[in-house]
Design an enzyme around this catalytic site. Structure first.
Site, PDB file in Angstrom:
ATOM      1  CB  CYS A  78      28.179   4.615   2.048  1.00 54.40           C
ATOM      2  SG  CYS A  78      28.930   5.834   3.145  1.00 54.40           S
ATOM      3  CB  CYS A  88     -11.003   7.986   1.991  1.00 55.32           C
ATOM      4  SG  CYS A  88     -10.588   6.453   2.852  1.00 55.32           S
ATOM      5  CG  HIS A 132       4.995   3.768   9.137  1.00 57.67           C
ATOM      6  ND1 HIS A 132       4.001   3.081   8.466  1.00 57.67           N
ATOM      7  CD2 HIS A 132       4.845   3.444  10.447  1.00 57.67           C
ATOM      8  CE1 HIS A 132       3.280   2.385   9.335  1.00 57.67           C
ATOM      9  NE2 HIS A 132       3.769   2.599  10.537  1.00 57.67           N
ATOM     10  CG  ASN A 177     -10.832   1.783   6.008  1.00 60.06           C
ATOM     11  OD1 ASN A 177      -9.924   2.303   5.361  1.00 60.06           O
ATOM     12  ND2 ASN A 177     -10.780   0.526   6.421  1.00 60.06           N
ATOM     13  NE  ARG A 178     -12.321   2.136  -1.539  1.00 63.16           N
ATOM     14  CZ  ARG A 178     -13.024   2.626  -2.534  1.00 63.16           C
ATOM     15  NH1 ARG A 178     -14.326   2.411  -2.603  1.00 63.16           N
ATOM     16  NH2 ARG A 178     -12.455   3.350  -3.471  1.00 63.16           N
ATOM     17  CD  GLU A 179     -11.678  -4.424   4.433  1.00 63.68           C
ATOM     18  OE1 GLU A 179     -12.454  -5.197   3.840  1.00 63.68           O
ATOM     19  OE2 GLU A 179     -10.466  -4.638   4.561  1.00 63.68           O
ATOM     20  CD  GLN A 212      -1.093   3.334  10.112  1.00 59.27           C
ATOM     21  OE1 GLN A 212      -0.742   2.161  10.188  1.00 59.27           O
ATOM     22  NE2 GLN A 212      -2.368   3.689  10.024  1.00 59.27           N
TER      23      GLN A 212
END
Length: 354
Positions: free
Chosen positions: A178, A265, A146, A245-247, A126
């Site tokens: 542009c 991590c 993304h 992960n943190r949580e 992501q």
């Protein structure tokens, strides 16, 4: 085609959730060849050690720093409707978060090591920083859900925009327009904003990878952005999921085959490498990635630009001052904000009615 949608603590010590499956058993299955096709889903938490703040962590996340910009809501920074009318905040942030300011962390090197060991199936990222590729993961094994900074175009006429001019725009924080005659449309990098479609082929690639994976590795993500947030749920129930992960996020931790490694991590991925007997090799791979990135930055002239770049906080303050001067008394800007918020509320009400 799927489109990007936004849904509206840090652990003091690393902890492992107690389920039937353990880190030891996962590592043993990798060592014995039972697990040979690991699919990774990674988010902003993978790149925090590279100096890029994640988005939603209280106080330290990117969204917590945006107050001076007076956005209608934090995600507006990356919403295509808002960008079309007010691109200044995005380019202020881009100046402080561009890849020339970053180097791969241990987590990125860990993914490259998995590929080197022949057990990495695919990476859904992501992130738009490209650090997985900088670390050495093969391009064909990475899907940038993304987008990235590899290209840019005018959102009005779709014409390509010169890379050297884009670099100058990022360096100064100015909005690029542009260069085609009589167009003057806003230029946008090849990233996927909220309200835009995900890369072509995401649905088929997701189905293919999840149907053949024998382990899903989820690293540094809040799982609050669909459809990426649904990937762990769609994995067959017999396939183990490892969260770093943190949580806790999503429904990971509810299956007996889940392993949840909560904390920093990089620290946990180093621990996984140690369990596998790969700890020294991981550090070697990471060192090599840093050498390559430094050489690449020198070749592109990015090292000097990085030294000239202000901090993210400085970029935000400067952008807020510029917006106040340019649009503080603009009736048209006020109407645009009201219209954009109306569209956002209509989307929310439509979802509730589904």
């Amino acid at each position: 085609m799927s489109s990007l949608r936004a849904h509206q603590k840090k652990n003091p010590t690393p902890t492992q959730c107690q389920n039937q499956t353990t880190l030891d058993s996962i590592c043993k299955d990798i060592q014995t060849g039972k697990i040979t096709r690991i699919v990774a889903l990674v988010g902003a938490g993978l790149s925090t050690s590279s100096g890029l703040a994640d988005f939603r962590t209280p106080d330290t996340g990117l969204y917590a720093k945006l107050e001076p910009l007076q956005l209608p809501y934090p995600e507006a920074l990356f919403h295509i409707s808002y960008f079309k009318h007010t691109p200044e905040p995005f380019y202020a942030i881009a100046r402080g978060r561009h890849p020339w300011n970053t180097k791969p962390g241990v987590g990125h090197a860990f993914l490259a090591l998995l590929e080197k060991k022949g057990v990495l199936g695919f990476v859904f990222t992501q992130n738009i920083d490209g650090l997985e590729l900088d670390a050495g993961v093969s391009r064909e094994r990475v899907m940038n859900l993304h987008g990235d900074w590899s290209d840019q175009h005018c959102i009005k006429c779709r014409s390509s925009y010169p890379a050297d001019r884009m670099r100058k725009a990022i360096l100064t924080g100015e909005v690029p327009f542009c260069v085609q005659a009589n167009c003057e449309g806003i230029v946008k990098p090849a990233i996927v904003m909220f309200g835009e479609s995900l890369p072509e082929g995401f649905d088929s690639r997701e189905e293919e990878m999840l149907s053949t994976a024998d382990l899903l590795l989820v690293i540094g993500t809040s799982l609050k952005v669909a459809p990426c947030s649904e990937i762990p749920r769609r994995l067959p129930s017999h396939v183990p999921r490892v969260l770093v992960n943190r949580e806790l996020v999503g429904n990971i931790g509810t299956r007996e085959s889940d392993v949840c490694l909560l904390g920093d991590c990089d620290a946990w991925l180093r621990e996984v490498a140690r369990h596998l007997g790969w700890d020294e090799e991981l550090e070697s791979v990471w060192k090599d990635t840093l050498v390559r990135k430094e050489k690449s930055s020198r070749d592109k002239g990015w090292d000097d630009k990085a030294e000239q770049s202000p901090t993210l906080e400085e970029c935000i303050v400067r952008a807020a001052e510029q917006m106040k001067v340019r649009m503080g008394v603009s009736e048209g800007h006020r109407r645009m904000l009201e219209g954009h918020l109306g569209e956002k509320m209509a989307e929310i009400m439509a979802k509730r009615g589904q």
